[in-house]
Scaffold this active site. Structure first.
Site, PDB file in Angstrom:
ATOM      1  NE  ARG A 125      -0.694   3.586  13.120  1.00 27.64           N
ATOM      2  CZ  ARG A 125      -0.068   2.519  12.669  1.00 27.64           C
ATOM      3  NH1 ARG A 125       1.235   2.368  12.873  1.00 27.64           N
ATOM      4  NH2 ARG A 125      -0.720   1.584  11.997  1.00 27.64           N
TER       5      ARG A 125
ATOM      6  CG  ASP B  94      -3.815   3.843  12.315  1.00 28.63           C
ATOM      7  OD1 ASP B  94      -3.878   4.023  13.551  1.00 28.63           O
ATOM      8  OD2 ASP B  94      -3.380   2.791  11.798  1.00 28.63           O
TER       9      ASP B  94
ATOM     10  CG  ASP C 293      -2.066  -1.012   1.044  1.00 33.58           C
ATOM     11  OD1 ASP C 293      -2.082  -1.728   0.034  1.00 33.58           O
ATOM     12  OD2 ASP C 293      -2.921  -1.094   1.942  1.00 33.58           O
TER      13      ASP C 293
END
Length: 406
Positions: free
Chosen positions: A99, A128, A19
């Site tokens: 994150r 996210d 991705d």
């Protein structure tokens, strides 16, 4: 679509997977500017150097690959564990806590390289995107943010595969067609979601669990270990002093082999959707239980109860992406203050999916056998008759309500 007039250089959070490799090429094609990639090693277990070579091969202007394991555990995981943090009562927040660290380093790299934009690979239905972007804005209010999943017209896995093939991006065989599920991993946990896991009524296949053996297959003999805490943080295992990352690595190993830390959860995403995920958090589960055990003898009752009241709010802030928000920092100060006496040793028994407290001891213990004993003790001045007045005063409002509203 062309954006070359608006952005000069982009720092992309790059995993090296399919991705983000598609995103790298898409950014090059659509923004016509220099791309800097950043790959954080936070214990995901993949060959990080492959990400470096792949980014270079695909034409990234600069490539950053950095080991952030110690910072991740010391400055993000351990502060969260001090609060006994669980989202919706069970989830240990392995993905959300990673994150803000990645976003923080991304912003630093943007400043080091003169980049005016950052990009991530989070999807438009997930959490996210919030965790990355709220962190970006908190750290650099004027940063430009590019979220390809909200911009491009690649709306399906098939269109993504077609784009990859058209632009000569290698597509791993297991990514062709229907991807079985999505995996995110770091030192704290491994999470799996999507595709075959999208139906909560269907039991997850055993092969999906990758970071632990099943409790049924765990050893018949228990693993017994001592964990030493200082001011709320674990510092050694069986007397061996280890770094924060070393502590978590060791407990992950012991927990995995004993089938500890599995969770099949349907959670509430910030964007309003429910999501089913499988989480494996072996070392974190052991530390959570052990930390509560050492707090049970070292924390004042009201301090401990207040922590428990604050924890759901603290967990929600982390889950929703507000790590750098002032209210999270305020709560962290209160939590950290509570840990000044949380030192001592907890003995744990790991057995077939269970992390059991065997014993706990501390020089700061508030537990007194002399005071709590049912036997006679001349070492305290607890007067049994005092309980009568204590009970009557606490019952007064209950009695009055019944008398006056009868």
């Amino acid at each position: 679509m062309s954006h070359e007039q608006s952005v000069k250089k982009i720092v992309l959070a790059y995993s090296g997977g399919l991705d983000t490799s598609i995103i790298l090429r898409w950014l090059q094609n659509n923004y016509k500017c220099e791309i800097v990639t950043f790959t954080a090693n936070i214990g995901q277990g993949k060959d990080i150097e492959m990400a470096r070579e792949k980014a270079k091969f695909m034409g990234a202007k600069e490539v950053y690959v950095e080991n952030l394991c110690e910072e991740f555990v010391r400055d993000f995981v351990f502060p969260m564990l001090r609060a006994n943090t669980l989202y919706e009562g069970t989830y240990m927040l392995g993905t959300p806590i990673a994150r803000p660290l990645i976003a923080k380093r991304q912003i630093e790299i943007a400043e080091e390289t003169g980049a005016d934009a950052v990009a991530h690979g989070a999807t438009s239905k997930g959490n996210d995107q919030l965790r990355f972007e709220l962190s970006y804005y908190a750290l650099k209010p004027d940063i430009k943010i590019i979220a390809p999943w909200r911009e491009w017209n690649l709306k399906s896995r098939t269109s993504l595969m077609d784009y990859a093939k058209k632009h000569h991006i290698t597509v791993p065989m297991d990514k062709c067609g229907a991807t079985p599920f999505s995996v995110d991993a770091n030192m704290l946990h491994v999470s799996s979601e999507g595709k075959v896991l999208e139906y909560p009524e269907v039991q997850a296949a055993e092969y999906i669990w990758s970071n632990s053996i099943s409790p049924e297959e765990a050893p018949d003999e228990p693993t017994v270990l001592d964990i030493d805490f200082e001011n709320g943080d674990p510092v050694s295992i069986d007397g061996e002093r280890l770094s924060p990352a070393g502590i978590l690595l060791k407990l992950n190993e012991l927990g995995s082999m004993n089938g500890i830390g599995r969770l099949d959860l349907v959670e509430n995403r910030f964007v309003g959707l429910k999501n089913r995920g499988l989480y494996e958090t072996p070392g974190g589960t052991i530390l959570h239980i052990a930390h509560r055990a050492i707090e049970s003898i070292t924390l004042d009752r009201e301090m401990g109860h207040l922590k428990d009241e604050l924890m759901p709010r603290y967990a929600k802030l982390i889950y929703n992406g507000f790590w750098f928000a002032p209210e999270r920092e305020m709560l962290q100060s209160a939590i950290d203050f509570s840990q000044y006496a949380v030192s001592g040793t907890v003995t744990m028994k790991l057995y077939k999916g269970n992390a059991l407290v065997v014993s706990r001891k501390s020089v700061n213990s508030l537990f007194s056998a002399d005071w709590v004993t049912f036997e006679d003790s001349s070492l305290n001045d607890y007067n049994d008759k005092d309980a009568t007045g204590f009970i009557k005063l606490n019952a007064l409002r209950l009695r009055l309500k019944k008398i006056l509203q009868a």
